[in-house]
Design a protein around this motif. Sequence first.
Motif, short mmCIF file in Angstrom:
data_model
loop_
_atom_site.label_atom_id
_atom_site.label_comp_id
_atom_site.label_asym_id
_atom_site.label_seq_id
_atom_site.Cartn_x
_atom_site.Cartn_y
_atom_site.Cartn_z
N LEU A 114 38.87 43.02 44.17
CA LEU A 114 37.97 43.57 43.15
C LEU A 114 37.08 44.66 43.74
O LEU A 114 36.79 45.66 43.07
CB LEU A 114 37.13 42.45 42.53
N ASP A 118 37.46 48.61 42.46
CA ASP A 118 36.24 49.27 42.00
C ASP A 118 35.98 50.54 42.79
O ASP A 118 35.58 51.58 42.23
CB ASP A 118 35.05 48.30 42.14
N LYS A 121 38.87 52.98 41.80
CA LYS A 121 38.95 53.25 40.35
C LYS A 121 40.39 53.19 39.85
O LYS A 121 40.89 54.09 39.18
CB LYS A 121 38.34 54.63 40.01
N PRO A 123 43.67 50.31 38.34
CA PRO A 123 43.84 49.03 37.63
C PRO A 123 44.06 47.85 38.58
O PRO A 123 44.52 48.02 39.71
CB PRO A 123 45.09 49.26 36.76
N LEU A 352 44.95 45.25 34.06
CA LEU A 352 43.54 45.28 33.68
C LEU A 352 42.84 46.54 34.17
O LEU A 352 42.91 46.89 35.35
CB LEU A 352 42.81 44.06 34.24
N TYR A 353 42.15 47.20 33.26
CA TYR A 353 41.34 48.36 33.61
C TYR A 353 39.87 47.99 33.66
O TYR A 353 39.04 48.77 34.12
CB TYR A 353 41.59 49.50 32.61
N ASN A 354 39.56 46.78 33.19
CA ASN A 354 38.22 46.23 33.26
C ASN A 354 38.33 44.82 33.83
O ASN A 354 38.96 43.95 33.23
CB ASN A 354 37.58 46.18 31.86
N THR A 355 37.75 44.59 35.00
CA THR A 355 37.91 43.31 35.69
C THR A 355 36.74 42.36 35.46
O THR A 355 36.66 41.32 36.09
CB THR A 355 38.08 43.53 37.21
N GLU A 356 35.86 42.72 34.55
CA GLU A 356 34.71 41.85 34.28
C GLU A 356 35.18 40.49 33.79
O GLU A 356 36.01 40.38 32.89
CB GLU A 356 33.81 42.50 33.23
#
Length: 388
Positions: A114, A118, A121, A123, A352-356
């Motif tokens: 992660l 991040d 930038k 996926p 996933l493009y958003n790992t939240e």
Amino acid sequence: MLTLHKAAAALPKPSRSRMCEFLRSFGFDPGKLFLHKLILGIETSSIHSQTEVHLKTGGIVPPVAQQLHRENIQRIVKEALSTSKISPSELSAIATTVKPGLALSLGVGLSFSLRLVDQLKIPFIPIHHMEAHALTIRLLNKVEFPFLVLLISGGHCLLALVRGVSDFLLLGKSLDIAPGDMLDKVARRLSLIKHPECSTMSGGKAIEHLAKQGNKLHFDIKPPMQRAKNCDFSFTGLQHVTDRIITQKEKEEGIQKGQILSSAAHIAAAVQHTTACHIAKRTHRAILFCKQRDLLPQSNAVLVASGGHLDPHVTTTTQCTLLCPPPRLCTDNGIMIAWNGIERLRAGVGVLYNTEGIRYEPKCPLGVDISEEVGEAAIKVPRLKMEI
């Protein structure tokens, strides 16, 4: 130790034309897409390079495995990228095992991944460990869906129908421990680490090695769950029966616990044979069930056996093609994770493009469980003459 590879690292270095041909065989257009799509695979599981440490501790100890991953993950990532002559900026995505497995070890891999996605930038592709094992065969063979898979890996033993990249029907699984765990315990009970031929081997390897010197019929050990007409497995009872045999032989030979029995090879052979019979019968029933329900073609169906030996009579009797990934791809490795990432990227599934909110899951079943339906079918399996 952690292994990290881009998928191409699994293969000998081919020419550009041969690599293009290989990619096209899977439906990829290398000119348009996949020569410019590189995925880093991260698998935090105890494999060959941790074996020596775990032999000394008598098995995998989660905090020890976690510390080994922590100490090595950054260095191994750099080495993998350097060996592949890839800059981190060239990566298109990172695929990482997030389920199932040892919580402490999964956490190390996920946290590192992660931070990296991040920073770059790019996926993130979360991977189910057993899904990766199941799909590895498609890296080296042109296998179409659906196919049946028998997975015997580490702490797992299951049978599943693979209908797509993330589409699985679970036919049966171990109700207690995996065969590898059982064989490790039998090897420890036999004190095979003290055996001059087995001192550097894992429990399963030691049993396999010693079994070649023994008579599999010397002890009459019945396969588990003979009355249950399903595809589930059980190995705890087999372990207990074997433990009683060892205790009895120690008394007969007048030796203390921890000394090598003269009949150790016969015990190893009997346990290995009984385990093989149990697995073969369950696999045979799975094939018959799938054909009965038209889930597999009646002829030339594919059975993939990953991580264990399957008696060839099972597939010849049922007119199936047996495919087995090479042993180096059956142990937990980063190659299979990277390949699973490629499969998911190609299918557009789970990228996933958003790992939240992403979390690791120490326990997670594979696919949709239809094992009860298999049991209700109560399919009788004809007796086979086993080679193992």
